[in-house]
Scaffold this motif. Structure first.
Motif, PDB file in Angstrom:
ATOM      1  N   ARG A  79       0.810  -1.225   0.000  1.00 52.83           N
ATOM      2  CA  ARG A  79       0.000   0.000   0.000  1.00 52.83           C
ATOM      3  C   ARG A  79       0.838   1.267   0.000  1.00 52.83           C
ATOM      4  O   ARG A  79       0.300   2.369  -0.076  1.00 52.83           O
ATOM      5  CB  ARG A  79      -0.951   0.001   1.208  1.00 52.83           C
ATOM      6  N   LEU A  80       2.166   1.140   0.096  1.00 55.10           N
ATOM      7  CA  LEU A  80       3.033   2.318   0.116  1.00 55.10           C
ATOM      8  C   LEU A  80       3.533   2.706  -1.273  1.00 55.10           C
ATOM      9  O   LEU A  80       4.358   3.599  -1.408  1.00 55.10           O
ATOM     10  CB  LEU A  80       4.221   2.088   1.046  1.00 55.10           C
ATOM     11  N   GLU A  81       3.016   2.034  -2.309  1.00 59.23           N
ATOM     12  CA  GLU A  81       3.401   2.399  -3.667  1.00 59.23           C
ATOM     13  C   GLU A  81       3.079   3.878  -3.886  1.00 59.23           C
ATOM     14  O   GLU A  81       2.031   4.369  -3.485  1.00 59.23           O
ATOM     15  CB  GLU A  81       2.634   1.551  -4.689  1.00 59.23           C
ATOM     16  N   ASP A  82       4.010   4.600  -4.480  1.00 61.22           N
ATOM     17  CA  ASP A  82       3.873   6.041  -4.740  1.00 61.22           C
ATOM     18  C   ASP A  82       3.809   6.873  -3.459  1.00 61.22           C
ATOM     19  O   ASP A  82       3.328   7.995  -3.469  1.00 61.22           O
ATOM     20  CB  ASP A  82       2.633   6.341  -5.607  1.00 61.22           C
ATOM     21  N   SER A  83       4.274   6.318  -2.349  1.00 60.17           N
ATOM     22  CA  SER A  83       4.287   7.064  -1.094  1.00 60.17           C
ATOM     23  C   SER A  83       5.725   7.312  -0.677  1.00 60.17           C
ATOM     24  O   SER A  83       6.590   6.471  -0.868  1.00 60.17           O
ATOM     25  CB  SER A  83       3.574   6.260  -0.004  1.00 60.17           C
ATOM     26  N   GLU A  84       5.980   8.450  -0.123  1.00 59.07           N
ATOM     27  CA  GLU A  84       7.312   8.767   0.409  1.00 59.07           C
ATOM     28  C   GLU A  84       7.303   8.765   1.929  1.00 59.07           C
ATOM     29  O   GLU A  84       8.232   9.224   2.568  1.00 59.07           O
ATOM     30  CB  GLU A  84       7.768  10.147  -0.109  1.00 59.07           C
ATOM     31  N   VAL A  98      14.024 -10.139  13.805  1.00 58.00           N
ATOM     32  CA  VAL A  98      14.125 -10.471  12.385  1.00 58.00           C
ATOM     33  C   VAL A  98      13.008  -9.697  11.706  1.00 58.00           C
ATOM     34  O   VAL A  98      11.867  -9.711  12.166  1.00 58.00           O
ATOM     35  CB  VAL A  98      13.961 -11.989  12.152  1.00 58.00           C
ATOM     36  N   THR A  99      13.346  -9.005  10.620  1.00 51.30           N
ATOM     37  CA  THR A  99      12.357  -8.225   9.893  1.00 51.30           C
ATOM     38  C   THR A  99      12.183  -8.807   8.499  1.00 51.30           C
ATOM     39  O   THR A  99      13.149  -8.904   7.736  1.00 51.30           O
ATOM     40  CB  THR A  99      12.772  -6.748   9.802  1.00 51.30           C
ATOM     41  N   LEU A 100      10.952  -9.206   8.182  1.00 53.61           N
ATOM     42  CA  LEU A 100      10.606  -9.734   6.863  1.00 53.61           C
ATOM     43  C   LEU A 100       9.765  -8.686   6.152  1.00 53.61           C
ATOM     44  O   LEU A 100       8.767  -8.212   6.710  1.00 53.61           O
ATOM     45  CB  LEU A 100       9.821 -11.037   6.994  1.00 53.61           C
ATOM     46  N   ILE A 101      10.156  -8.324   4.935  1.00 53.03           N
ATOM     47  CA  ILE A 101       9.509  -7.222   4.227  1.00 53.03           C
ATOM     48  C   ILE A 101       8.990  -7.691   2.877  1.00 53.03           C
ATOM     49  O   ILE A 101       9.763  -8.083   2.001  1.00 53.03           O
ATOM     50  CB  ILE A 101      10.479  -6.044   4.021  1.00 53.03           C
ATOM     51  N   GLU A 102       7.669  -7.645   2.716  1.00 54.97           N
ATOM     52  CA  GLU A 102       7.047  -7.914   1.428  1.00 54.97           C
ATOM     53  C   GLU A 102       6.911  -6.593   0.674  1.00 54.97           C
ATOM     54  O   GLU A 102       6.670  -5.561   1.278  1.00 54.97           O
ATOM     55  CB  GLU A 102       5.661  -8.524   1.612  1.00 54.97           C
ATOM     56  N   TRP A 103       7.080  -6.635  -0.635  1.00 58.26           N
ATOM     57  CA  TRP A 103       6.970  -5.454  -1.502  1.00 58.26           C
ATOM     58  C   TRP A 103       7.956  -4.365  -1.086  1.00 58.26           C
ATOM     59  O   TRP A 103       7.643  -3.191  -1.032  1.00 58.26           O
ATOM     60  CB  TRP A 103       5.538  -4.915  -1.525  1.00 58.26           C
ATOM     61  N   SER A 104       9.179  -4.767  -0.803  1.00 56.49           N
ATOM     62  CA  SER A 104      10.208  -3.820  -0.350  1.00 56.49           C
ATOM     63  C   SER A 104      10.565  -2.782  -1.407  1.00 56.49           C
ATOM     64  O   SER A 104      11.103  -1.733  -1.081  1.00 56.49           O
ATOM     65  CB  SER A 104      11.474  -4.579   0.060  1.00 56.49           C
ATOM     66  N   VAL A 105      10.248  -3.065  -2.661  1.00 55.93           N
ATOM     67  CA  VAL A 105      10.547  -2.117  -3.736  1.00 55.93           C
ATOM     68  C   VAL A 105       9.908  -0.749  -3.458  1.00 55.93           C
ATOM     69  O   VAL A 105      10.431   0.280  -3.877  1.00 55.93           O
ATOM     70  CB  VAL A 105      10.095  -2.685  -5.109  1.00 55.93           C
ATOM     71  N   PHE A 106       8.818  -0.737  -2.694  1.00 53.58           N
ATOM     72  CA  PHE A 106       8.118   0.514  -2.415  1.00 53.58           C
ATOM     73  C   PHE A 106       8.742   1.325  -1.282  1.00 53.58           C
ATOM     74  O   PHE A 106       8.325   2.459  -1.027  1.00 53.58           O
ATOM     75  CB  PHE A 106       6.635   0.261  -2.132  1.00 53.58           C
ATOM     76  N   ILE A 107       9.749   0.748  -0.592  1.00 54.62           N
ATOM     77  CA  ILE A 107      10.439   1.500   0.463  1.00 54.62           C
ATOM     78  C   ILE A 107      11.956   1.422   0.282  1.00 54.62           C
ATOM     79  O   ILE A 107      12.699   1.537   1.251  1.00 54.62           O
ATOM     80  CB  ILE A 107      10.022   1.022   1.886  1.00 54.62           C
ATOM     81  N   GLU A 108      12.398   1.228  -0.947  1.00 54.69           N
ATOM     82  CA  GLU A 108      13.829   1.040  -1.210  1.00 54.69           C
ATOM     83  C   GLU A 108      14.705   2.109  -0.579  1.00 54.69           C
ATOM     84  O   GLU A 108      15.778   1.813  -0.066  1.00 54.69           O
ATOM     85  CB  GLU A 108      14.096   0.990  -2.717  1.00 54.69           C
ATOM     86  N   SER A 109      14.266   3.355  -0.603  1.00 51.50           N
ATOM     87  CA  SER A 109      15.097   4.443  -0.082  1.00 51.50           C
ATOM     88  C   SER A 109      15.282   4.360   1.438  1.00 51.50           C
ATOM     89  O   SER A 109      16.177   4.997   1.984  1.00 51.50           O
ATOM     90  CB  SER A 109      14.526   5.799  -0.468  1.00 51.50           C
ATOM     91  N   PHE A 110      14.448   3.581   2.129  1.00 50.26           N
ATOM     92  CA  PHE A 110      14.538   3.460   3.586  1.00 50.26           C
ATOM     93  C   PHE A 110      15.284   2.192   4.027  1.00 50.26           C
ATOM     94  O   PHE A 110      15.586   2.039   5.204  1.00 50.26           O
ATOM     95  CB  PHE A 110      13.137   3.429   4.217  1.00 50.26           C
ATOM     96  N   LEU A 111      15.567   1.285   3.104  1.00 52.54           N
ATOM     97  CA  LEU A 111      16.151  -0.009   3.460  1.00 52.54           C
ATOM     98  C   LEU A 111      17.620   0.116   3.846  1.00 52.54           C
ATOM     99  O   LEU A 111      18.350   0.922   3.272  1.00 52.54           O
ATOM    100  CB  LEU A 111      16.038  -0.980   2.275  1.00 52.54           C
ATOM    101  N   PRO A 112      18.059  -0.720   4.776  1.00 51.44           N
ATOM    102  CA  PRO A 112      19.487  -0.771   5.105  1.00 51.44           C
ATOM    103  C   PRO A 112      20.266  -1.285   3.890  1.00 51.44           C
ATOM    104  O   PRO A 112      19.724  -2.030   3.069  1.00 51.44           O
ATOM    105  CB  PRO A 112      19.564  -1.780   6.250  1.00 51.44           C
TER     106      PRO A 112
END
Length: 153
Positions: A79-84, A98-112
């Motif tokens: 749901r974060l697509e097109d969201s900053e 442990v952190t599991l992230i689905e659809w991480s492409v939508f938060i790439e700028s925040f990822l370690p």
């Protein structure tokens, strides 16, 4: 590439992965809708001792669960697509979980920078191919040991 033929082999993969996970690990789960990202998360959660039912956090975005040794954060960023919007991701990434992230492409700028990625490719109704990619020395070792353990089973 790891071939998954049914739910039992996906559960086995999750168990192998889970026994090598440590608090602070970040795992990105990629795949089309219905590929099995949430199912894999459920199996990983069960393998690390989460007793509660894990379901998709699509409307909550982030859900946390207590396992035997550490917590599990499950993020569904669809749901974060097109969201900053930054939902305090650093707080979760720096947690002893442990952190599991689905659809991480939508938060790439925040990822370690360092993380493990599992790409799930749907072959048919029950078969999947898993591709593991590692960024960083810790995750490269994790990838190698998981692939080795799966190959000798």
């Amino acid at each position: 590439m790891i071939k998954i033929n049914d739910l039992e082999s996906l559960a086995h993969f999750a168990e192998v992965l889970a026994k090598h996970l440590s608090a602070g690990d970040i795992i990105l789960l990629n795949g089309d809708l219905g590929a099995g990202k949430t199912t894999l998360t459920q199996f990983i959660g069960k393998a690390i001792g989460v007793k509660r039912n894990i379901n998709s956090p699509t409307f909550n975005i982030i859900k946390s669960y207590q396992g035997s040794a550490f917590k599990l954060h499950h993020m569904d960023c669809y749901r974060l697509e097109d969201s900053e919007e930054d939902l305090g991701f650093d707080e979760y990434f720096e947690d002893e979980a442990v952190t599991l992230i689905e659809w991480s492409v939508f938060i790439e700028s925040f990822l370690p920078d360092d993380h493990l990625t599992i790409n799930i490719k749907t072959i048919n109704e029950t078969k999947r191919h898993l591709e593991i990619k590692a960024v960083g020395e810790h995750y490269q070792k994790l990838k190698e040991v998981v692939e080795y353990d799966i190959s000798v089973d």
